[in-house]
Design a protein around this motif. Structure first.
Motif, PDB file in Angstrom:
ATOM      1  N   ILE A 297      43.995  -4.839  10.906  1.00 43.92           N
ATOM      2  CA  ILE A 297      43.375  -4.331  12.116  1.00 43.92           C
ATOM      3  C   ILE A 297      44.008  -2.812  13.359  1.00 43.92           C
ATOM      4  O   ILE A 297      45.062  -2.941  13.210  1.00 43.92           O
ATOM      5  CB  ILE A 297      42.417  -5.164  13.302  1.00 43.92           C
ATOM      6  N   GLU A 298      43.016  -2.172  12.576  1.00 44.30           N
ATOM      7  CA  GLU A 298      43.455  -0.604  13.166  1.00 44.30           C
ATOM      8  C   GLU A 298      43.218  -0.484  14.314  1.00 44.30           C
ATOM      9  O   GLU A 298      42.256  -0.972  14.834  1.00 44.30           O
ATOM     10  CB  GLU A 298      42.840   0.128  12.409  1.00 44.30           C
ATOM     11  N   ILE A 299      44.535   0.091  15.330  1.00 43.83           N
ATOM     12  CA  ILE A 299      44.806   0.427  17.121  1.00 43.83           C
ATOM     13  C   ILE A 299      44.766   1.427  17.076  1.00 43.83           C
ATOM     14  O   ILE A 299      45.874   2.098  16.549  1.00 43.83           O
ATOM     15  CB  ILE A 299      44.678  -1.383  17.912  1.00 43.83           C
ATOM     16  N   HIS A 300      44.544   1.827  18.368  1.00 42.31           N
ATOM     17  CA  HIS A 300      44.638   3.397  19.062  1.00 42.31           C
ATOM     18  C   HIS A 300      44.420   2.777  20.062  1.00 42.31           C
ATOM     19  O   HIS A 300      43.566   2.513  20.539  1.00 42.31           O
ATOM     20  CB  HIS A 300      44.571   4.564  18.334  1.00 42.31           C
ATOM     21  N   PRO A 301      45.884   3.731  21.581  1.00 41.48           N
ATOM     22  CA  PRO A 301      45.344   3.016  23.073  1.00 41.48           C
ATOM     23  C   PRO A 301      44.010   4.541  22.882  1.00 41.48           C
ATOM     24  O   PRO A 301      43.392   4.659  24.414  1.00 41.48           O
ATOM     25  CB  PRO A 301      46.758   4.103  23.662  1.00 41.48           C
ATOM     26  N   TYR A 302      44.292   5.622  22.249  1.00 43.50           N
ATOM     27  CA  TYR A 302      43.195   6.397  22.511  1.00 43.50           C
ATOM     28  C   TYR A 302      42.449   6.899  20.765  1.00 43.50           C
ATOM     29  O   TYR A 302      42.352   8.073  20.679  1.00 43.50           O
ATOM     30  CB  TYR A 302      43.689   8.171  22.874  1.00 43.50           C
ATOM     31  N   PRO A 303      41.856   6.628  20.510  1.00 41.86           N
ATOM     32  CA  PRO A 303      40.758   6.489  19.293  1.00 41.86           C
ATOM     33  C   PRO A 303      40.030   7.646  19.264  1.00 41.86           C
ATOM     34  O   PRO A 303      40.370   8.070  18.328  1.00 41.86           O
ATOM     35  CB  PRO A 303      39.843   5.549  18.919  1.00 41.86           C
ATOM     36  N   ASP A 304      39.838   8.058  20.602  1.00 40.96           N
ATOM     37  CA  ASP A 304      38.266   9.277  19.633  1.00 40.96           C
ATOM     38  C   ASP A 304      39.685  10.497  19.940  1.00 40.96           C
ATOM     39  O   ASP A 304      39.455  11.841  19.370  1.00 40.96           O
ATOM     40  CB  ASP A 304      38.049   9.596  21.664  1.00 40.96           C
ATOM     41  N   HIS A 305      41.386  10.324  20.218  1.00 40.05           N
ATOM     42  CA  HIS A 305      42.103  11.308  19.848  1.00 40.05           C
ATOM     43  C   HIS A 305      42.716  11.203  18.990  1.00 40.05           C
ATOM     44  O   HIS A 305      44.164  11.749  18.895  1.00 40.05           O
ATOM     45  CB  HIS A 305      42.787  11.567  21.267  1.00 40.05           C
ATOM     46  N   ALA A 306      42.117  10.532  18.284  1.00 42.04           N
ATOM     47  CA  ALA A 306      43.761   9.610  16.777  1.00 42.04           C
ATOM     48  C   ALA A 306      43.828  10.883  15.698  1.00 42.04           C
ATOM     49  O   ALA A 306      42.993  11.264  14.905  1.00 42.04           O
ATOM     50  CB  ALA A 306      42.675   8.751  16.372  1.00 42.04           C
ATOM     51  N   LEU A 307      44.533  11.306  15.586  1.00 40.11           N
ATOM     52  CA  LEU A 307      44.707  11.781  14.617  1.00 40.11           C
ATOM     53  C   LEU A 307      43.921  11.799  12.758  1.00 40.11           C
ATOM     54  O   LEU A 307      44.657  12.464  12.447  1.00 40.11           O
ATOM     55  CB  LEU A 307      46.624  12.758  13.660  1.00 40.11           C
ATOM     56  N   SER A 308      44.437  10.127  13.118  1.00 41.90           N
ATOM     57  CA  SER A 308      43.069   9.814  11.435  1.00 41.90           C
ATOM     58  C   SER A 308      42.323   8.680  11.488  1.00 41.90           C
ATOM     59  O   SER A 308      43.151   7.820  12.854  1.00 41.90           O
ATOM     60  CB  SER A 308      44.479   9.876   9.754  1.00 41.90           C
ATOM     61  N   ASP A 309      41.433   8.724  11.119  1.00 45.09           N
ATOM     62  CA  ASP A 309      40.805   6.760  11.142  1.00 45.09           C
ATOM     63  C   ASP A 309      40.532   6.981  12.482  1.00 45.09           C
ATOM     64  O   ASP A 309      40.395   5.546  13.067  1.00 45.09           O
ATOM     65  CB  ASP A 309      41.293   5.775  10.221  1.00 45.09           C
ATOM     66  N   GLY A 310      40.053   8.097  13.677  1.00 48.89           N
ATOM     67  CA  GLY A 310      39.493   6.905  15.329  1.00 48.89           C
ATOM     68  C   GLY A 310      38.758   6.190  15.017  1.00 48.89           C
ATOM     69  O   GLY A 310      38.390   5.466  15.890  1.00 48.89           O
ATOM     70  N   ALA A 311      37.631   6.406  14.703  1.00 53.53           N
ATOM     71  CA  ALA A 311      36.225   6.327  14.232  1.00 53.53           C
ATOM     72  C   ALA A 311      36.770   4.456  14.449  1.00 53.53           C
ATOM     73  O   ALA A 311      35.763   3.868  14.465  1.00 53.53           O
ATOM     74  CB  ALA A 311      35.600   6.565  13.240  1.00 53.53           C
ATOM     75  N   GLN A 312      37.554   4.612  13.688  1.00 58.34           N
ATOM     76  CA  GLN A 312      37.403   2.817  13.070  1.00 58.34           C
ATOM     77  C   GLN A 312      38.024   1.728  13.781  1.00 58.34           C
ATOM     78  O   GLN A 312      38.737   0.743  13.438  1.00 58.34           O
ATOM     79  CB  GLN A 312      37.790   2.741  11.820  1.00 58.34           C
ATOM     80  N   SER A 313      39.135   2.704  14.576  1.00 64.31           N
ATOM     81  CA  SER A 313      39.949   2.080  15.391  1.00 64.31           C
ATOM     82  C   SER A 313      39.920   1.498  16.537  1.00 64.31           C
ATOM     83  O   SER A 313      39.307   1.565  17.301  1.00 64.31           O
ATOM     84  CB  SER A 313      41.634   3.182  15.581  1.00 64.31           C
ATOM     85  N   LEU A 314      39.893   0.383  17.040  1.00 69.52           N
ATOM     86  CA  LEU A 314      39.789  -0.479  17.969  1.00 69.52           C
ATOM     87  C   LEU A 314      40.814  -0.220  19.083  1.00 69.52           C
ATOM     88  O   LEU A 314      41.887  -0.041  19.293  1.00 69.52           O
ATOM     89  CB  LEU A 314      40.247  -1.839  18.006  1.00 69.52           C
ATOM     90  N   ARG A 315      39.896   0.363  20.263  1.00 65.10           N
ATOM     91  CA  ARG A 315      40.950   0.401  21.485  1.00 65.10           C
ATOM     92  C   ARG A 315      41.520  -0.748  21.486  1.00 65.10           C
ATOM     93  O   ARG A 315      41.319  -2.079  21.420  1.00 65.10           O
ATOM     94  CB  ARG A 315      40.170   0.924  22.638  1.00 65.10           C
ATOM     95  N   LEU A 316      42.665  -0.688  22.818  1.00 67.82           N
ATOM     96  CA  LEU A 316      43.857  -1.808  23.361  1.00 67.82           C
ATOM     97  C   LEU A 316      42.677  -3.205  23.413  1.00 67.82           C
ATOM     98  O   LEU A 316      42.880  -3.970  22.829  1.00 67.82           O
ATOM     99  CB  LEU A 316      44.757  -1.514  23.898  1.00 67.82           C
ATOM    100  N   GLU A 317      41.924  -3.119  23.989  1.00 63.13           N
ATOM    101  CA  GLU A 317      41.296  -3.892  25.261  1.00 63.13           C
ATOM    102  C   GLU A 317      40.446  -4.264  24.369  1.00 63.13           C
ATOM    103  O   GLU A 317      40.072  -6.253  24.551  1.00 63.13           O
ATOM    104  CB  GLU A 317      40.882  -2.825  26.602  1.00 63.13           C
ATOM    105  N   GLN A 318      39.669  -3.627  23.785  1.00 64.21           N
ATOM    106  CA  GLN A 318      38.960  -4.579  22.075  1.00 64.21           C
ATOM    107  C   GLN A 318      39.775  -5.679  21.500  1.00 64.21           C
ATOM    108  O   GLN A 318      39.045  -6.838  20.597  1.00 64.21           O
ATOM    109  CB  GLN A 318      38.310  -3.000  21.450  1.00 64.21           C
ATOM    110  N   PHE A 319      41.139  -5.367  21.205  1.00 62.47           N
ATOM    111  CA  PHE A 319      41.629  -5.647  20.323  1.00 62.47           C
ATOM    112  C   PHE A 319      42.263  -7.072  21.197  1.00 62.47           C
ATOM    113  O   PHE A 319      42.059  -8.243  20.382  1.00 62.47           O
ATOM    114  CB  PHE A 319      42.843  -5.293  20.316  1.00 62.47           C
ATOM    115  N   LYS A 320      42.328  -7.180  22.196  1.00 63.53           N
ATOM    116  CA  LYS A 320      42.546  -8.048  22.624  1.00 63.53           C
ATOM    117  C   LYS A 320      41.266  -9.707  22.822  1.00 63.53           C
ATOM    118  O   LYS A 320      42.124 -10.324  22.755  1.00 63.53           O
ATOM    119  CB  LYS A 320      43.139  -7.760  24.058  1.00 63.53           C
TER     120      LYS A 320
END
Length: 353
Positions: A297-320
């Motif tokens: 599962i792809e996660i990112h603290p700030y998906p909207d600012h990710a350098l790649s695949d932000g649209a499919q990355s969960l925020r950390l609280e979503q992953f929890k």
């Protein structure tokens, strides 16, 4: 045809079969997999040769099959394959959870995610250092510096690293930093590359090609197995279809299908399988219900600012939140999530050095 040799058989049995096949000019491959020697014999052996081999004292089993992936099949090995990565069992009862960013972007990012995963009970971190991007103008990854960052973060927080090897030229560079070497969808049929990975002693995560039928996926795994690497993980990551509302069509049915055909562990990648953050949670739960042995599962603290695949990355609280939901689904199919299993208990049998 497959000929399996008894573990306690004298070397003369193996040598006798080799001599017989070579005298009759019958092509064969000799493999050492799962504590046994085995021959795969190409078409051309007549009944007399087969009878001679079958009557040798050291022969355990002779299996007639026209499958193109005999070593990956349940004909070769009926029980599920399980192996260790550090103190973690792959392919056991517990469902493995792998999480992390699509791309390693900075020390602050990857160390922060590693600490978050450790606190969440997750044992595997993923992250790309070399990124195969469709457009040459998009972020291509940090390369070697990224590999060093994810290894250092994983070591500090006691995690295992899953990262992609982009091609043959990068095997040597990637090897020291990875615990599991990932083969991306585009490389599933790069057969020379797969054979090179088959000579290594680290697990290979083989993603399904984006347009690959299941049988071709299993034949790709066969390339790795024939070279002696028995630690192969299959990963369903969605296939291309006519639908333009999702990045790929996640083939949930492929999970139980492949598990019925093959003894190899099967993971699922709902992030690439859908390309949509809002679909990752329900598809993850569907994959677990269908029998997946792990999730990436792809996660990112700030998906909207990710350098790649932000649209499919969960925020950390979503992953929890997802981890909590997964425990419920896993419980319904009588399996624990990896985060629920203590390393002490997992270590008792399989992962003893």
């Amino acid at each position: 045809m497959i000929v399996k040799i008894r573990q306690e058989a004298e070397p003369e049995t193996t040598e006798g079969i080799k001599l017989l096949l070579e005298e009759r000019k019958i092509p064969y491959r000799l493999h050492q997999l799962y504590q046994k020697n085995a021959f795969t014999i190409m078409p051309g052996a007549d009944d007399a040769v087969i009878d001679i081999i079958n009557n040798m004292s050291g022969v355990d089993e002779l299996i007639r099959t026209d499958l193109e992936y005999p070593l990956a099949s349940r004909l070769y090995k009926s029980e599920n394959t399980a192996f260790c990565v550090g103190n973690n069992i792959i392919g056991g009862d517990a469902i493995n959870i792998v999480a992390g960013p699509c791309s390693i972007e900075s020390e602050e990012q990857i160390f922060g995610i590693a600490e978050f995963l450790k606190n969440s009970g997750v044992n595997f971190i993923r992250g790309g250092a070399y990124k195969p991007r469709t457009s040459p103008y998009r972020f291509q990854g940090l390369g070697l510096e990224g590999l060093k960052m994810i290894r250092a973060a994983a070591d500090q927080f006691g995690l295992a690293v899953v990262t992609e090897v982009l091609d043959s030229s990068l095997i040597e560079e990637t090897y020291p930093y990875a615990d599991i070497l990932q083969v991306g969808s585009r490389n599933m049929q790069n057969f020379h590359f797969l054979k090179q990975l088959g000579k290594l002693d680290k697990p290979v995560l083989l993603k399904r090609g984006m347009s690959a039928p299941v049988e071709e996926w299993l034949m790709a795994a066969e390339y790795i197995l024939t070279e002696g690497n028995e630690k192969v993980i299959l990963c369903e990551r969605g296939i291309r279809s006519f639908d333009n509302l999702v990045r790929n069509t996640m083939d949930i049915a492929a999970i139980p299908l492949v598990k019925s055909l093959s003894h190899l562990p099967v993971w699922a990648d709902p992030s690439h399988g859908t390309g949509r953050r809002d679909l990752v949670e329900p598809v993850s739960m569907a994959a677990v219900a269908a029998g997946a042995d792990g999730l990436i599962i792809e996660i990112h603290p700030y998906p909207d600012h990710a350098l790649s695949d932000g649209a499919q990355s969960l925020r950390l609280e979503q992953f929890k939140d997802l981890l909590l939901q997964l425990k419920n689904i896993a419980g319904a199919v009588n399996r624990p999530i990896d985060t629920q299993v203590s390393k002490q208990n997992k270590n008792l049998k399989l992962c003893v050095e």
